[in-house]
Design a protein around this motif. Structure first.
Motif, PDB file in Angstrom:
ATOM      1  N   PRO A  58       0.805  -1.219   0.000  1.00  0.00           N
ATOM      2  CA  PRO A  58       0.000   0.000   0.000  1.00  0.00           C
ATOM      3  C   PRO A  58       0.837   1.268   0.000  1.00  0.00           C
ATOM      4  O   PRO A  58       0.335   2.340  -0.333  1.00  0.00           O
ATOM      5  N   SER A  62       0.355   5.220  -3.651  1.00  0.00           N
ATOM      6  CA  SER A  62      -0.914   5.725  -3.172  1.00  0.00           C
ATOM      7  C   SER A  62      -0.780   7.081  -2.503  1.00  0.00           C
ATOM      8  O   SER A  62      -1.771   7.681  -2.124  1.00  0.00           O
TER       9      SER A  62
ATOM     10  N   ALA B 346      -4.648   3.721   0.003  1.00  0.00           N
ATOM     11  CA  ALA B 346      -4.216   5.055   0.420  1.00  0.00           C
ATOM     12  C   ALA B 346      -4.244   5.165   1.938  1.00  0.00           C
ATOM     13  O   ALA B 346      -3.304   5.653   2.561  1.00  0.00           O
ATOM     14  N   ILE B 347      -5.333   4.665   2.549  1.00  0.00           N
ATOM     15  CA  ILE B 347      -5.433   4.763   4.006  1.00  0.00           C
ATOM     16  C   ILE B 347      -4.352   3.904   4.660  1.00  0.00           C
ATOM     17  O   ILE B 347      -3.642   4.338   5.563  1.00  0.00           O
ATOM     18  N   ALA B 348      -4.215   2.679   4.136  1.00  0.00           N
ATOM     19  CA  ALA B 348      -3.224   1.783   4.724  1.00  0.00           C
ATOM     20  C   ALA B 348      -1.824   2.364   4.572  1.00  0.00           C
ATOM     21  O   ALA B 348      -1.006   2.283   5.488  1.00  0.00           O
ATOM     22  N   GLY B 349      -1.590   2.980   3.408  1.00  0.00           N
ATOM     23  CA  GLY B 349      -0.276   3.566   3.165  1.00  0.00           C
ATOM     24  C   GLY B 349       0.039   4.698   4.122  1.00  0.00           C
ATOM     25  O   GLY B 349       1.145   4.802   4.645  1.00  0.00           O
ATOM     26  N   THR B 350      -0.967   5.554   4.401  1.00  0.00           N
ATOM     27  CA  THR B 350      -0.694   6.686   5.278  1.00  0.00           C
ATOM     28  C   THR B 350      -0.642   6.259   6.740  1.00  0.00           C
ATOM     29  O   THR B 350      -0.014   6.913   7.550  1.00  0.00           O
ATOM     30  N   ARG B 351      -1.305   5.163   7.051  1.00  0.00           N
ATOM     31  CA  ARG B 351      -1.309   4.732   8.458  1.00  0.00           C
ATOM     32  C   ARG B 351      -0.061   3.924   8.808  1.00  0.00           C
ATOM     33  O   ARG B 351       0.146   3.569   9.966  1.00  0.00           O
ATOM     34  N   GLU B 352       0.741   3.636   7.789  1.00  0.00           N
ATOM     35  CA  GLU B 352       1.916   2.786   7.961  1.00  0.00           C
ATOM     36  C   GLU B 352       2.782   3.199   9.157  1.00  0.00           C
ATOM     37  O   GLU B 352       3.205   2.368   9.939  1.00  0.00           O
ATOM     38  N   ARG B 353       3.019   4.472   9.314  1.00  0.00           N
ATOM     39  CA  ARG B 353       3.962   4.899  10.354  1.00  0.00           C
ATOM     40  C   ARG B 353       3.277   5.551  11.539  1.00  0.00           C
ATOM     41  O   ARG B 353       3.907   6.186  12.366  1.00  0.00           O
ATOM     42  N   VAL B 354       1.965   5.424  11.613  1.00  0.00           N
ATOM     43  CA  VAL B 354       1.245   6.027  12.740  1.00  0.00           C
ATOM     44  C   VAL B 354       1.255   5.038  13.909  1.00  0.00           C
ATOM     45  O   VAL B 354       0.904   3.881  13.739  1.00  0.00           O
ATOM     46  N   SER B 358      -6.488   3.233  15.118  1.00  0.00           N
ATOM     47  CA  SER B 358      -7.221   4.343  14.511  1.00  0.00           C
ATOM     48  C   SER B 358      -8.241   4.952  15.461  1.00  0.00           C
ATOM     49  O   SER B 358      -8.539   6.141  15.373  1.00  0.00           O
TER      50      SER B 358
END
Lengths: 416, 514
Positions: A58, A62, B346-354, B358
Motif C-alpha cells: 500500500p 498511493s 491510500a489509508i493503509a499507506g498513510t497509516r503505515e507509520r502512525v 485508529s
C-alpha cells in the motif's frame, strides 16, 4: 419489582445480542497484507496445490507527494499447500503481515489445473471463505499461474490491483474476454445445463504468431512489439460442470458476449467484409452497439426443438474503403443485408460449434427455456443439456445503421 | 422487610445535612401587614426594612406638600430610577403646586401610577425601581413607575446569524423584548402575563401568547409548572429552562431557546407560548419539537427551492457530523472490503507509520478539535474563532508531519467538526457533538453493527422524549395534522395550518380562496 425485572431483561437481551454478532474480529487495516491475485497450480505432489499470492504494497503509488517509498509495489510468493484458505497462515512465515483476501480481484488458474478433474473440489472452497467476494474474476493462464504472475510486469501500472482492474474492465467492455466473475462460475456449475466462459490470458507471447483479423486471436497470439508487457487478455476458456474443456478465440468470445444479455458490453469496434469491394480483402470498420435485449422464442415440444434468436444491433460505419455512395438507398440496403448475413452466419457457426464440439451452450440460454414449462419437473424431464444438441437454432440479426460515416469527396459509382 | 431495607439504604445514601433558616419571622409578619396612616410609623417601618443609612442607594426624602399642607416622604432606589423624572414629574408638582387640589393624583400627573396598602407588595415595587410616596394621614401608598435601568440597546443577533431577514435580537431589558414582539404582532389578543417565580430575588417571568390561539390546557400546565417552582432565586432564562424541562439530564434539548424576536413571534402566531425574563437576552419557546430545533428562520425567508436546499444541507450536515468519524473507524477496523481498493491502499499507506490504533487517533483529534473550539470561543476578541479554526488546521498539519495522525483522519475530523457548526441551535449542537463520541465508541467496539444498534436505540429514546406533552418528532411521528413543514418546506401559500399537536383554538392560518 417489575421495573427492575424489565431493565434486567433488556440488559440481558443486549448482552446476548452482542455475543451473537460476529464483529469481534477488529483489526487495523495496515496490519494486513492484501492479496490482489491468487494463482492456483497443480503441485508436484499428488493431492496438493501450488498457491501463488500477489500481494500489493500500500505504500507505493498511493501517496500524492510527500516522501515516496523506495519499496517494491508488489510481492509474489508461491508454495505448496493443501488449500488456499489455510495457505494464509503458511504464507505468514514469509510475509510479515497477516494475509487478507479482502481485496482479492482475480484468480488465475493454470490451464493444466483447470482441466484437472479435481479442480472443482479445490475451487469450491472459495465459497467457504467469507473474505473472498464472488465478484472477483476467474482467469485461465496458458502457463503455470506462478510463472504468469512473475512474468507479468505492467509498465504503466505499478500498483497490481489497478492493473487488473483496468485490464479486465476494458477487456469486458470490448467483448474480447467474458465477464467471468466467480458468481457466474458457480451459477453455471450448479445449473449444469450451460457452459461457463473464463477469460484467457498469458504472459508469454508466441514466437511467430500468424497475423489474423482484429479479433480472431487467442491470448499470446497477438504480435505486438515495442516496449511493452507481454501479458495479453483475449479469448476464453470453456468450462463444463466446473472443469475446463475447450477454448474460444476472441472473436467467438465476442459473439457469445453479444448473444448473452447478462453481460454488459459497451460498444465494440469490429471489421466487417465490404460488400462493394472487388476482392475479399477490403474490410469496413464499424462500431457495434447493443442497446436492446435479444428476443428469444422457443418451440420445445417436437423431436427437434426450435430456437429463434433475434439480435437487434445498431451500427456505425466508420470507414469506407471501396468509396461506395451510401447516400443511395439501394446501397444502404445492400450493406445492411450483407452485414446481417455476416453476423447471422457468425452466430450460427458458433452455435453449431457449441452443439457439436463443445456440447453445450456457452451462455445462460436455458434460463429462457424455463418459462415454456409449467413445472420444474417437466423442465428437468426435458433435459436441456441433451435436447440442446439436436435443436435447430435460427439466428436473425436486426441491423439498424445509425450512421454511415462521413461522405467522401468523390464517391465512385459501384454496384450497378 | 424489603421496603425497610430500601428505606434504610436510601437514608444511608442521603448525606445532605439538614439546614434550618435563621428565623426572620418578624420581618415576614411585618410584610403581611398594611401600612398605617401614621407618618412616623411608616417612615420607621420602611427605614428599617431597607436598612436605610447603611444601604447607600436607598434614598428617603421628607418634605411638606404645599397644597395639602401635609407631611410626606418618597422612597426609591437611586440606582434604578430616573432621577430627572422624579424631580420633574413628582417633586415639583408636590412642592410648587399653586392650584388648590385635594388628592395626590390631582397634583402629581405621572402617567403610570398605582396605589397599594400591603407593606410586602410596596417593598416589591420599590425594589423593582418604583418610587413610593407616603402622605401623612393617608393609609395608602402611591407608587410611580420611574424605573430607568441602563442596559444594552437592541443589537444584531450574534448566535443565530442569517443573511436574509430581520437582524435585531432580544436584549437584557424585558420591556424592549416585549416591544420587539408587539412590533411584529399588532393584535390586542397578544397577552403579556407576568408571574413571580422565585421567593427571595422575586424574579419575574413573562408569558407571551395569543389569547385566541393558545390551547388553554397547555397554558394551564405551563402556569402550574411555573408556580410550582420553589426556589430563592432564578436569575436567568437558561436556568429556568433547566427547571422546566421534563428530562434535565437528557442529551437532547426539549425547549427552544432563541434570541430572535422574529422567530419568537412566528411561534406565537402558531399557538406556542413564549417566556421572557428580565436580564435574559433571549426567549424560551415551548413546547418545542425536534423540527423547531432543527429548522432555521432563514429556511422560510429564502425562496422555496433555496430554503429547501439549505435544509437538505443541514440534514446532510447532521448525519456527517454524527457519523463520519464512527463510520471511518468501523470501516477501517472491521469492514475493510467495503471501501474501494484505491482508497484502502491510500489509508493503509498513510497509516503505515502512525503509532496508535485508529480509534485512539480519531479520539485524539476529536478532543483536540473540541479543545480548540472551546478555546477559540473564550479568546476575548472577535477574531478568536478564526484563530481557532486556523490553529486546528495548522495543528493537524504538524501532527501529520510528525506521524502522529494520518492525513485521512484530519479530513474526517475537519468534515465532521465543520458540519456540526451548521446546526445553529446551541443545545442541539452540543447534543450532536456528544452523540458523536458515543458513536465513535460503539463503532470501535462493534463496527457498523454497533453504530446501527446505537442509532436504533438512540432513535427509540429520542422518539420517547416529550416537551410539555408534545412528542419530540411530532407532527411526523406520532402523526398529527399540520402544514407539513418538516424535512422540506412548501411554498407559503400551501402552509395553511397551525401544528395540530398544539391543539390551537384556530387551526387554519390561511383560508383557501373561494
Amino acid at each position: 419489582m417489575p421495573k427492575t425485572k424489565t431493565v434486567c431483561r433488556i440488559v440481558l437481551f443486549f448482552v446476548v445480542v452482542m455475543f451473537l454478532t460476529g464483529c469481534w474480529d477488529r483489526g487495523e487495516l495496515e496490519d494486513k497484507s492484501y492479496v490482489i491475485g491468487l494463482g492456483l497450480d497443480l503441485s508436484k505432489q499428488e493431492g496438493k496445490i501450488k498457491v501463488t499470492m500477489l500481494l500489493a504494497n500500500p505504500e507505493v503509488g498511493s501517496l500524492q507527494g510527500g516522501g515516496g517509498s523506495t519499496e517494491k509495489a508488489r510481492e509474489i510468493i508461491s508454495f505448496d499447500a493443501n488449500d488456499f484458505i489455510a495457505a494464509k497462515a503458511t504464507a505468514n512465515s514469509v510475509i510479515s503481515r497477516s494475509i487478507s483476501y479482502e481485496l482479492l480481484r482475480i484468480f488465475v488458474v493454470s490451464e493444466e489445473f483447470a482441466r484437472d478433474p479435481n479442480f472443482t473440489t479445490t475451487f469450491f472452497e472459495v465459497l467457504k471463505d467469507k473474505e473472498i467476494r464472488l465478484n472477483s474474476y476467474l482467469a485461465i493462464s496458458k502457463e503455470k499461474a506462478a510463472e504468469y504472475f512473475l512474468k507479468n510486469k505492467p509498465r504503466m501500472e505499478t500498483r497490481p490491483h489497478k492493473y487488473f482492474q483496468f485490464m479486465v474492465d476494458h477487456g469486458i467492455e470490448n467483448g474480447l474476454i467474458p465477464d467471468s466473475t466467480l458468481f457466474r462460475y458457480f451459477q453455471s456449475a450448479e445449473r449444469e445445463t450451460d457452459l461457463f466462459l473464463a477469460m484467457y490470458t498469458t504472459a508469454k507471447r508466441l514466437d511467430n504468431p500468424r497475423i489474423q483479423r482484429e479479433d480472431e486471436y487467442m491470448a499470446g497470439e497477438l504480435n505486438a512489439t515495442g516496449e511493452l508487457d507481454d501479458t495479453q487478455f483475449i479469448g476464453s476458456a470453456v468450462f463444463k460442470k466446473g472443469i475446463m474443456i475447450s477454448k474460444l478465440t476472441g472473436q467467438e468470445t465476442r459473439t457469445v458476449n453479444i448473444l448473452d444479455d447478462t453481460t454488459n458490453i459497451k460498444d465494440i469496434l469490429v471489421n466487417l467484409p465490404d460488400p462493394f469491394a472487388d476482392d475479399d480483402k477490403k474490410q469496413i470498420a464499424a462500431r457495434i452497439m447493443k442497446t436492446k435485449g435479444n428476443k428469444i422464442k422457443m418451440k420445445l415440444k417436437g423431436v427437434r426443438p426450435q430456437i429463434y434468436i433475434t439480435i437487434p444491433l445498431q451500427l456505425e460505419i466508420m470507414s469506407n474503403p471501396s468509396k461506395a455512395n451510401y447516400a443511395l438507398e439501394k446501397n444502404r440496403q445492400k450493406l445492411r443485408k450483407h452485414i446481417a448475413d455476416h453476423i447471422e452466419k457468425m452466430n450460427e457457426d458458433l452455435l453449431k460449434k457449441s452443439q457439436t464440439k463443445l456440447k453445450g451452450v456457452p451462455y445462460p440460454l436455458p434460463l429462457y427455456a424455463k418459462k415454456y414449462f409449467s413445472t420444474i419437473q417437466e423442465y428437468k424431464k426435458f433435459n436441456w443439456a441433451k435436447s440442446y444438441l439436436r435443436a435447430d437454432i435460427h439466428v436473425k440479426a436486426e441491423i439498424e445503421i445509425v450512421d454511415y460515416g462521413k461522405e467522401t469527396n468523390r464517391p465512385i459509382k459501384v454496384g450497378h | 422487610m424489603r421496603k425497610k431495607i430500601s428505606k434504610l439504604w436510601k437514608k444511608g445514601l442521603n448525606t445532605e445535612p439538614e439546614f434550618n433558616e435563621e428565623t426572620n419571622t418578624e420581618i415576614i409578619e411585618l410584610k403581611k401587614q398594611d401600612i398605617s396612616a401614621d407618618y412616623d410609623q411608616n417612615l420607621a417601618t420602611f427605614k428599617s426594612l431597607f436598612s436605610v443609612p447603611d444601604n447607600i442607594d436607598v434614598k428617603v426624602r421628607e418634605f411638606t406638600i404645599t397644597t395639602l399642607n401635609r407631611r410626606g416622604f418618597i422612597i426609591y432606589l437611586s440606582s434604578m430610577v430616573g432621577l430627572q423624572i422624579i424631580m420633574d414629574s413628582i417633586m415639583e408638582p408636590l412642592l410648587d403646586n399653586e392650584h388648590p387640589a385635594k388628592n395626590i393624583p390631582d397634583i402629581v400627573s405621572y402617567p403610570i401610577a398605582s396605589t397599594k396598602k400591603n407593606i410586602g407588595e410596596i417593598t416589591e415595587f420599590i425594589t423593582g425601581g418604583n418610587t413610593a410616596l407616603f402622605v401623612d394621614g393617608d393609609d395608602q401608598c402611591y407608587l410611580f413607575e420611574t424605573t430607568q435601568i441602563s442596559g444594552r440597546s437592541i443589537e444584531k443577533s450574534d448566535n443565530e446569524v442569517i443573511v436574509k431577514g430581520a437582524k435585531e435580537a432580544f436584549n437584557e431589558r424585558v420591556i424592549d423584548n416585549i416591544a420587539l414582539i408587539r412590533k411584529k404582532i399588532k393584535n390586542e389578543n397578544l397577552l403579556v402575563e407576568t408571574q413571580t417565580i422565585s421567593k427571595r430575588s422575586r424574579n419575574n417571568v413573562f408569558l407571551v401568547y395569543q389569547k385566541d390561539l393558545v390551547n388553554e390546557e397547555l397554558l394551564k400546565t405551563i402556569k402550574d409548572k411555573l408556580s410550582s417552582l420553589d426556589v430563592d432565586s432564578l436569575i436567568d432564562l437558561s436556568i429556568l429552562e433547566q427547571h422546566l424541562e421534563e428530562r434535565p439530564r437528557s442529551l437532547f434539548p426539549t425547549l427552544l431557546y432563541t434570541e430572535r424576536p422574529d422567530r419568537a413571534s412566528a411561534y406565537i402566531e402558531e399557538g406556542h407560548i413564549v417566556l421572557l425574563m428580565e436580564n435574559s437576552p433571549a426567549s424560551l419557546i415551548l413546547p418545542a419539537t425536534f423540527w423547531a430545533l432543527f429548522h432555521s428562520p432563514e429556511d422560510h425567508y429564502l425562496r422555496t427551492p433555496y430554503g429547501n436546499f439549505i435544509r437538505f444541507l443541514r440534514f446532510l450536515a447532521l448525519f456527517v457530523a454524527v457519523f463520519t468519524s464512527s463510520i471511518y473507524i468501523a470501516i477501517t477496523n472491521f469492514h475493510v472490503g467495503m471501501i474501494p481498493p484505491d482508497l484502502l491502499m491510500a489509508i493503509a499507506g498513510t497509516r503505515e507509520r502512525v503509532p496508535f490504533p485508529s480509534i485512539i487517533e480519531v479520539l485524539m483529534m476529536e478532543i483536540a478539535f473540541e479543545l480548540i473550539r472551546e478555546a477559540g470561543l473564550r479568546v476575548p476578541s472577535p477574531i478568536g474563532p478564526t484563530i481557532g479554526i486556523v490553529g486546528a488546521l495548522i495543528l493537524g498539519q504538524a501532527a501529520v508531519q510528525a506521524n502522529i495522525i494520518s492525513p485521512i483522519v484530519i479530513i474526517v475530523i475537519a468534515l465532521s467538526g465543520l458540519s456540526s457548526f451548521i446546526i445553529s441551535d446551541i443545545s442541539m449542537n452540543f447534543a450532536i457533538r456528544i452523540t458523536r463520541f458515543l458513536f465513535i465508541f460503539s463503532a470501535g467496539f462493534m463496527g457498523i453493527y454497533g453504530v446501527t444498534a446505537l442509532f436504533i436505540g438512540g432513535l427509540y429514546y429520542v422518539v420517547s422524549l416529550k416537551s410539555f406533552g408534545t412528542p419530540y418528532f411530532a407532527p411526523m411521528t406520532p402523526h398529527s395534522f399540520s402544514s407539513k413543514d418538516l424535512l422540506i418546506r412548501h411554498v407559503p401559500m400551501v402552509e395553511r395550518f397551525r401544528p395540530g399537536y398544539l391543539k390551537p383554538k384556530d387551526m387554519v392560518k390561511q383560508r383557501k380562496e373561494s
